[in-house]
Design an enzyme around this catalytic site. Sequence first.
Site, short mmCIF file in Angstrom:
data_model
loop_
_atom_site.label_atom_id
_atom_site.label_comp_id
_atom_site.label_asym_id
_atom_site.label_seq_id
_atom_site.Cartn_x
_atom_site.Cartn_y
_atom_site.Cartn_z
N THR A 235 9.02 0.09 1.59
CA THR A 235 10.20 -0.51 0.98
C THR A 235 10.60 0.37 -0.06
O THR A 235 11.69 0.64 -0.30
CB THR A 235 9.42 -1.77 0.19
N SER B 11 4.84 3.62 6.37
CA SER B 11 3.96 2.69 5.64
C SER B 11 2.20 2.85 6.14
O SER B 11 2.08 3.11 7.56
CB SER B 11 4.37 1.23 5.90
N HIS C 160 -0.48 0.48 5.62
CA HIS C 160 -1.11 -0.58 5.90
C HIS C 160 -0.97 -0.96 7.31
O HIS C 160 -1.41 -1.97 7.75
CB HIS C 160 -1.13 -1.52 4.72
N THR D 185 1.37 9.62 -10.51
CA THR D 185 0.28 10.32 -10.18
C THR D 185 0.22 9.59 -8.61
O THR D 185 0.36 8.49 -8.40
CB THR D 185 -0.91 9.72 -10.79
N CYS E 180 11.35 -21.19 7.38
CA CYS E 180 11.43 -22.68 7.17
C CYS E 180 10.78 -23.10 5.96
O CYS E 180 11.14 -23.94 5.12
CB CYS E 180 11.03 -23.53 8.29
#
Lengths: 467, 170
Positions: free
Chosen positions: A138, A265, A267, A305, A391
């Site tokens: 992201t 990414s 994960h 960091t 939903c």
Amino acid sequence: MMASKLLASASSTLRKTLTTKPNPHHLLVRRLSSSSSAAAVAADPAPADSYEDANGITMKGVRISGRPLYLDMQATSPVDPRVLDAMLPYYLSRYGNPHSRTHLYGWESENAVETARSQIAAIIKASPKEIVFTSGATESNNISVKGVMHFYKDKKRHVITTQTEHKCVLDSCRHLQQEGFDVTYLPVGSDGIIDLHALRSAIRPDTGLVSIMAVNNEIGVIQPMEEIGNICKEFKVPFHTDAAQALGKIPIDVEKWNVSLMSLSGHKIYGPKGVGALYMRRRPRIRVEPQMNGGGQERGIRSGTVPTPLVVGFGAACELAMREMEYDEKRIRALQERMLNRIREKLDGVVVNGSEERRYVGNLNLSFAYVEGESLLMGLKEVAVSSGSACTSASLEPSYVLRALGVDEDMAHTSIRFGIGRFTTEAEIDRAVELTVERVEKLREMSPLYEMVKEGINIKDIQWAQH
Amino acid sequence: MLRLASKRVLEIAARDGATRPAQVLPRLYHERVIEHYDKPLNVGSFDKNDPAVGTGLVGAPACGDVMKLQIKVDEETGKIVDARFKTFGCGSAIASSSVASEWVKGKQLEEVVTIKNTEIAKYLSLPPVKLHCSMLAEDAIKAAVKDYEAKRTKSNGSSTAEPAEKAAEA
């Protein structure tokens, strides 16, 4: 009263461990055991597991007899034990700040970070100098979309992306629109793939970025990256791709794809959560405006960091993925075929959303006609999957990705995404199939639409009152 | 000593932090919703051509909810003797229709049309995003009663029958 006694006993065990001075490793064991004994003194069971007892698990008002089997690998994946092994020393003994220049702790951390950088560069065939560590895809997407456009804002005012991008790219584009930039959202075909001619004709002289994801997170379709890269090269437009779902799953080559920026990414590939990377091409050089200001780490592009243990884990995960990609692919493909065939044997009206050929095999997004997705998920509590349909959110709208494919709205309400990964077993697949089939049959028994279809009524002919 | 004290504070904080989330997590569904979803009452169909049966079909597949509620009425007393439903929709929609089908049984026609969606929503503790499920259930009851009455007017031969349904009958 009780609590204070507890506290006293807990602190006294703690004092003991702190005053004795065994070797560091021993100390760790003592510390761990002391904290667990403190928890045992407490009347309630171990805090983290308080929702779990001998009879099963209760959470959010849902009772399950045991831990559900996990088929949601697009959301996140477990950490590979080999990855965790690589990470642990950097939490416990080599905890230096990789930017500390004055002592061994800093130096060894810096070394570890640079090794990880090479491991990540290797899997995408880039140079380590082109990798910037971030907190995840992201953040990388935000730096790419907003950072590039902000940097070149005087000459470039237009961005091209697709309707099926991840929310963070779409949201970054919306943000740019509010600042006065133009954005073209390319439509996709019913198979989820973009039309290359449409891309070509959408490019304008002031187009500053083309951002198209490699593998879609919801439906798993793979875009024609090389062809898109060639078009971008022809028009000299920087090409950004969100490869969070592609890394370690399909071969990536930044040269072949001609990408200028790529978001990665940790994960999603059995690495730790909270770490990602951004590939930034050096020749020709792409420049971005940093989204975060600070100490100028990561060449000023991402201050803050660098989290050594996470980065080390990400690197280790990439190395494993590179070594085992072919093996994993073969296994996962077999599991996916097993699942799809078994479901289709037992149920009619099952549709695979998105292209069946150009697809990452670990993603199986299915629609079950005449059954609503959320009620199916509610009945599948023993299987951890997710529905493409939003939903449960306030919108009550079906998934925007499926709508972009032109999936009928009633079918878009019925989708379920099965995510298969490295640690998924045949037994898990078989059980998931069994539970899914059972639940779909039960819900169809209850479905007025299924009844109508069985009576030979065409649901599309009915004038439904829209609410 | 300072170190010890801070350790102690941390320990408490850690323990509190660990126990709390389990209680704070919002329930996805109320127990009654799960109960009605797992064991829905009165699932099934009556013959919709039976003059004693009223059928209400509301909602739309594109919205993700379709409810069909049928009532069987005793002509003499005007009392609903039995009910059946079928629902395409989320767990709350299934539970709402199950509750509605149970509540209408044994009641007079004029009585059931006063059943409010808020009563169903309260009984099932539906969250705001699921309120439309209970509204749909209320609509289904009304549509079923209307259908039954239209049928009866028609069979009595008096005046032209209303094209009753909210959502069309196939």
